[in-house]
Write an enzyme that holds these catalytic residues in place. Structure first.
Site, mmCIF file in Angstrom:
data_model
loop_
_atom_site.group_PDB
_atom_site.id
_atom_site.type_symbol
_atom_site.label_atom_id
_atom_site.label_comp_id
_atom_site.label_asym_id
_atom_site.label_seq_id
_atom_site.Cartn_x
_atom_site.Cartn_y
_atom_site.Cartn_z
ATOM 1 N N SER A 154 16.846 -81.154 -23.598
ATOM 2 C CA SER A 154 16.066 -82.413 -24.334
ATOM 3 C C SER A 154 16.169 -83.694 -23.971
ATOM 4 C CB SER A 154 16.384 -82.133 -25.779
ATOM 5 O OG SER A 154 15.475 -82.713 -26.680
ATOM 6 N N ASP A 286 5.783 -76.869 -27.301
ATOM 7 C CA ASP A 286 7.153 -77.528 -27.767
ATOM 8 C C ASP A 286 6.825 -78.358 -29.041
ATOM 9 O OD1 ASP A 286 9.116 -79.283 -28.043
ATOM 10 O OD2 ASP A 286 9.939 -78.890 -26.020
ATOM 11 N N HIS A 314 11.029 -75.711 -28.873
ATOM 12 C CA HIS A 314 12.117 -76.780 -27.939
ATOM 13 C C HIS A 314 13.456 -76.131 -28.146
ATOM 14 C CE1 HIS A 314 13.166 -81.220 -27.271
ATOM 15 N NE2 HIS A 314 14.129 -80.676 -27.797
#
Length: 350
Positions: A154, A286, A314
């Site tokens: 991320s 996502d 995600h």
């Protein structure tokens, strides 16, 4: 070509390094929000024998490191996501998988994320590569001759790709997972639909992080650094990342505003400059990243393998395996890619 394979797009289809098995979601977990939440809510972090180390930074601050394993095969740098830490389940799980393959890993806690507020008003953001580069240089000194790899998740994935493109360190391999490639588009995405729940939780955690830091600086008598945080004002009404980043990240780091920060720190423009063998893992569904933020194959350097799955959420990628229990597909995929580029010692010595 089956449907799953057709949806795993790679930047170079003739690459010698293909995924051992394309990602397929576990039964009942095709929904992107279930994928995103299940891996963090229902997985138990493995127990690890880790060593805590504090690394002083050139500007008089520090970052905390958590080491696992022994460097028989190489050292892997691990970068967590926004409001995460070395205790995030995806970090601990990967460290366990790396130990089994003979790697040492060092999980970097971005400033203030290791359990103790850092000394300066400066915190961390999606494009701040200074601490990662400092850690990399220290690892090279401590373990001369050993190959180094890196994995980022991320926000940590955005930092990793930007660092690889702008500084071009001497790494053997890197993997970036669920990257917010265009920060402005991701900030917009977080203001829509169910993603607003993730946004609100993250903003609450960021406000708590800053409040704890201000309290620490005032208690420790660091008036100048505390003044910088007090000058940010009351952030309780910052209801979007555009507002928060414009009122916090921009003044602390010298950006004109949030738009300037997003333009200068998004990783997508840096991907074409990467020289390290790099795997980018991402899911089309996502909930943090809109589809138009995902780079195209022609934007990637030849060293970059772009692998896009239809499902995965995600930092989810809870995969299908024999039986009823899902498995964490990411660990196996990441380690497989690292194994291809960081050969065992016997192979290196040939």
């Amino acid at each position: 070509m089956n449907r799953a394979t057709a949806h795993a797009r790679m930047s170079h289809s003739d690459s010698a390094h293909h995924a051992p098995t394309p990602f397929l979601p576990a039964r009942g977990l095709a929904n992107p929000h279930l994928q995103t939440l299940a891996s963090s809510l229902f997985r138990h972090p493995p127990r690890l024998n880790r060593r805590r180390d504090r690394l002083e930074t050139p500007d008089g601050d520090f970052v905390d490191l958590d080491w696992a394993g022994h460097p028989e095969r190489g050292v892997i740098l691990l970068l967590h996501g926004l409001t995460g830490s070395s205790n995030s389940v995806y970090i601990r799980s990967l460290q366990q998988a790396l130990i089994r393959r003979g790697y040492s890993s060092v999980a970097l806690n971005f400033r203030g994320c290791g359990g103790t507020p850092n000394r300066l008003a400066r915190c961390y953001h999606s494009g701040d590569t200074d601490d990662v580069h400092h850690l990399y240089e220290q690892v090279r000194v401590r373990h001369p001759g050993l190959p180094i790899g890196a994995v980022g998740f991320s926000l940590g994935g955005n930092v990793l790709l930007k660092w690889l493109g702008e500084r071009q360190p001497d790494l053997r391999a890197a993997v970036a997972v669920s990257v917010p490639f265009l920060l402005n588009r991701c900030a917009d995405r977080m203001d829509t639909g169910f993603s607003r729940l993730y946004r609100d939780r993250l903003l609450t955690e960021l406000r708590d992080y800053l409040a704890a830091k201000l309290h620490y600086l005032e208690r420790s008598g660091n008036r100048e650094e505390a003044r910088k945080l007090r000058a940010l004002g009351d952030l309780s009404d910052a209801r979007s990342f555009w507002e928060f980043d414009g009122r916090v990240i921009a003044p602390l780091y010298g950006f004109r505003d949030a738009a300037d920060y997003y333009a200068r720190c998004s990783s997508r423009p840096f991907i074409r400059h990467i020289r390290t063998a790099t795997l980018v893992l991402h899911a089309e569904d996502d909930p943090f990243v809109p589809a138009d933020a995902i780079p195209n194959a022609d934007e990637c350097a030849r060293s970059v393998q772009l692998e896009i799955s239809r499902h995965g959420g995600h930092v989810g990628f809870m995969g299908r395996r024999g039986g009823l229990m899902p498995h964490y597909w990411l660990d196996a995929r990441i380690v497989h890619f690292l194994d291809q580029h960081l050969p065992a010692s016997a192979e290196r010595d040939r």
